[in-house]
Write a protein that holds these residues in place. Structure first.
Motif, PDB file in Angstrom:
ATOM      1  N   VAL A   5       0.551  -1.209   0.134  1.00 53.76           N
ATOM      2  CA  VAL A   5       0.274  -0.243  -0.617  1.00 53.76           C
ATOM      3  C   VAL A   5       0.779   1.061   0.006  1.00 53.76           C
ATOM      4  O   VAL A   5       2.014   0.878   0.561  1.00 53.76           O
ATOM      5  CB  VAL A   5      -1.242   0.278   1.120  1.00 53.76           C
ATOM      6  CG1 VAL A   5      -1.834   1.063   0.971  1.00 53.76           C
ATOM      7  CG2 VAL A   5      -1.903  -0.898   1.029  1.00 53.76           C
ATOM      8  N   LYS A   6       0.937   2.111  -0.511  1.00 57.06           N
ATOM      9  CA  LYS A   6       1.456   3.020  -0.879  1.00 57.06           C
ATOM     10  C   LYS A   6       0.974   4.413  -1.362  1.00 57.06           C
ATOM     11  O   LYS A   6      -0.597   4.752  -1.377  1.00 57.06           O
ATOM     12  CB  LYS A   6       2.319   3.994  -2.549  1.00 57.06           C
ATOM     13  CG  LYS A   6       2.786   4.892  -2.872  1.00 57.06           C
ATOM     14  CD  LYS A   6       3.576   4.532  -4.289  1.00 57.06           C
ATOM     15  CE  LYS A   6       5.219   5.786  -4.562  1.00 57.06           C
ATOM     16  NZ  LYS A   6       5.259   5.571  -5.630  1.00 57.06           N
ATOM     17  N   VAL A   7       0.708   4.981   0.723  1.00 62.23           N
ATOM     18  CA  VAL A   7       0.074   6.737   0.388  1.00 62.23           C
ATOM     19  C   VAL A   7       0.731   7.600   0.729  1.00 62.23           C
ATOM     20  O   VAL A   7       1.729   7.832   1.021  1.00 62.23           O
ATOM     21  CB  VAL A   7      -0.229   6.288   1.978  1.00 62.23           C
ATOM     22  CG1 VAL A   7      -1.758   7.264   2.615  1.00 62.23           C
ATOM     23  CG2 VAL A   7      -0.487   5.075   1.842  1.00 62.23           C
ATOM     24  N   THR A  32       4.298  -2.786   3.639  1.00 60.32           N
ATOM     25  CA  THR A  32       4.035  -4.219   2.861  1.00 60.32           C
ATOM     26  C   THR A  32       3.666  -4.919   4.009  1.00 60.32           C
ATOM     27  O   THR A  32       3.994  -5.527   4.608  1.00 60.32           O
ATOM     28  CB  THR A  32       5.270  -5.171   2.554  1.00 60.32           C
ATOM     29  OG1 THR A  32       5.398  -4.088   1.373  1.00 60.32           O
ATOM     30  CG2 THR A  32       4.626  -6.574   1.616  1.00 60.32           C
ATOM     31  N   PHE A  33       2.449  -6.244   3.984  1.00 55.94           N
ATOM     32  CA  PHE A  33       1.882  -6.677   4.686  1.00 55.94           C
ATOM     33  C   PHE A  33       1.607  -8.184   4.330  1.00 55.94           C
ATOM     34  O   PHE A  33       1.688  -7.991   3.382  1.00 55.94           O
ATOM     35  CB  PHE A  33       0.910  -6.110   5.020  1.00 55.94           C
ATOM     36  CG  PHE A  33      -0.150  -4.811   5.596  1.00 55.94           C
ATOM     37  CD1 PHE A  33       0.224  -4.456   6.933  1.00 55.94           C
ATOM     38  CD2 PHE A  33      -0.078  -3.878   4.782  1.00 55.94           C
ATOM     39  CE1 PHE A  33      -0.904  -3.222   7.327  1.00 55.94           C
ATOM     40  CE2 PHE A  33      -0.047  -2.354   4.549  1.00 55.94           C
ATOM     41  CZ  PHE A  33      -0.655  -2.054   6.637  1.00 55.94           C
ATOM     42  N   GLU A  34       2.276  -8.540   5.060  1.00 52.97           N
ATOM     43  CA  GLU A  34       2.173 -10.727   4.456  1.00 52.97           C
ATOM     44  C   GLU A  34       1.650 -11.115   5.864  1.00 52.97           C
ATOM     45  O   GLU A  34       2.024 -10.540   7.477  1.00 52.97           O
ATOM     46  CB  GLU A  34       3.355 -10.592   4.536  1.00 52.97           C
ATOM     47  CG  GLU A  34       3.404 -12.277   4.102  1.00 52.97           C
ATOM     48  CD  GLU A  34       5.376 -12.804   3.833  1.00 52.97           C
ATOM     49  OE1 GLU A  34       5.240 -13.660   2.994  1.00 52.97           O
ATOM     50  OE2 GLU A  34       5.778 -12.179   4.059  1.00 52.97           O
ATOM     51  N   GLY A 101      -4.710  -2.210   3.904  1.00 50.86           N
ATOM     52  CA  GLY A 101      -4.014  -3.587   3.833  1.00 50.86           C
ATOM     53  C   GLY A 101      -4.942  -4.532   4.415  1.00 50.86           C
ATOM     54  O   GLY A 101      -5.247  -5.890   3.899  1.00 50.86           O
ATOM     55  N   ALA A 102      -5.694  -4.456   5.703  1.00 51.70           N
ATOM     56  CA  ALA A 102      -6.776  -5.753   5.989  1.00 51.70           C
ATOM     57  C   ALA A 102      -7.450  -5.643   4.857  1.00 51.70           C
ATOM     58  O   ALA A 102      -7.776  -6.837   4.872  1.00 51.70           O
ATOM     59  CB  ALA A 102      -7.692  -5.041   7.711  1.00 51.70           C
TER      60      ALA A 102
END
Length: 352
Positions: A5-7, A32-34, A101-102
């Protein structure tokens, strides 16, 4: 699966007052989410933020609860361009990234519009949820109460960029390397162009002359065939392979391919009829003509039928059921006076 996600950085501290106007900057925080099998692992930000108090994690956790994402643990990596505590919305980037992300792990969408519709549904559900600390009222009910005490709503302001542009020899203006058509009579003229995030609107001498959905690619063309009527009347042979023809209403493409192949001049004249009436009216007339003379559709016949439609007066329909039933009863009574066969009729004639 990883979600990135880029904000952008933002600031609301513009001009006098607070939170009067907002600004997005070309500085970005990327997250970055994992998902993992258990535990929280945060990298890429100062050590004091690498715990469960982290804003990104808190937003992710609450959003996961709202959308029904069941996760055991998560890895979060931050790449920061936005400076901390400098009024550029670094905290906002964390919250926005956590929410997005969620939802990205829970739901997949084929378009931005579909995702927005889903988020609207989720927000409506939250807003309709009763709040125990507000006497069981939901957010919408509370808002209606607060509206009575609010100041009058400020009028909307136009957020377009305004430019004066010259119409080129192709009867287009150029905005950010993309071309947009205007009526060909304006070639060489200076026109006023309002550039919105999603629209391009063109004015000449105070009158709106064209409107297009904005293109965001490189060297894209948005062309409307009716802008080139005068040019095509002089050069009808250029119609079939023109960019304008490629972008025309699919219904008109079908009319052209069915009835106007090698009749480009007549097809161009049809546009004048459409401008006076509408595509829908012309399509309806063509459907009527097809049932009588499917192989001989012409502009003259279309004009005749359109004129007849204007002259026709509406038919009066008798919908009084009682009158109809009484009439049937009277006919039944007179039926006994009418001979039921040819022989009976002949005999009665002889008597007379």
């Amino acid at each position: 699966m990883k979600v990135k996600v880029k904000v952008p950085a933002t600031s609301a501290n513009l001009g006098p007052g607070f939170d009067v106007a907002g600004l997005a900057l070309t500085l970005y925080n990327t997250f970055t989410f994992e998902l993992n099998e258990g535990g929280l692992n945060i990298t890429g930000c100062p050590t004091q933020f690498c715990n469960e108090e982290n804003l990104t994690y808190q937003a992710f956790s609450q959003a996961a609860q709202s959308c029904g994402l069941d996760f055991k643990g998560v890895n979060i990596h931050c790449e920061s361009q936005v400076p901390y505590t400098r009024g550029l919305g670094s905290s906002s980037t964390c919250i926005v990234a956590g929410i997005v992300g969620a939802f990205a792990f829970k739901d997949k969408f084929s378009s931005l519009e579909e995702a927005n519709e889903y988020l609207d549904t989720i927000c409506d559900g939250i807003n309709l949820k009763p709040q125990s600390y507000n006497e069981g009222r939901n957010a919408i009910e509370i808002l209606e109460i607060e509206k009575e005490h609010m100041l009058p709503k400020m009028p909307l302001f136009d957020s377009a960029k305004v430019e004066e542009l010259r119409v080129d020899k192709y009867s287009t203006i150029v905005v950010k390397c993309s071309h947009y058509s205007v009526p060909d009579k304006l070639v060489g003229k200076i026109i006023l162009v309002k550039i919105y995030s999603n629209l391009i609107i063109c004015y000449y001498e105070g009158e709106k002359v064209a409107q297009h959905e904005r293109k965001h690619g490189f060297n894209e063309w948005s062309i409307k065939l009716d802008h080139f009527i005068n040019t095509l009347k002089r050069k009808p042979g250029a119609l079939a392979n023109s960019t304008a023809m490629l972008q025309v209403d699919p219904r008109l493409k079908e009319i052209y391919s069915s009835y106007y192949i090698k009749k480009e001049k007549e097809f161009i004249e049809l546009f004048s009829i459409i401008n006076e009436k509408s595509v829908e009216e012309v399509m309806e007339v063509i459907e009527t003509l097809k049932s009588f003379i499917p192989l001989d559709i012409s502009n003259e016949k279309i004009k005749i039928l359109l004129n007849r439609q204007q002259e026709n007066t509406p038919q009066i329909k008798n919908t009084n059921c009682e009158i109809i039933e009484n009439s049937k009863k009277m006919l039944e009574q007179y039926k006994c006076l009418i001979p039921e066969s040819k022989n009976e009729f002949v005999e009665e004639v002889k008597i007379l």
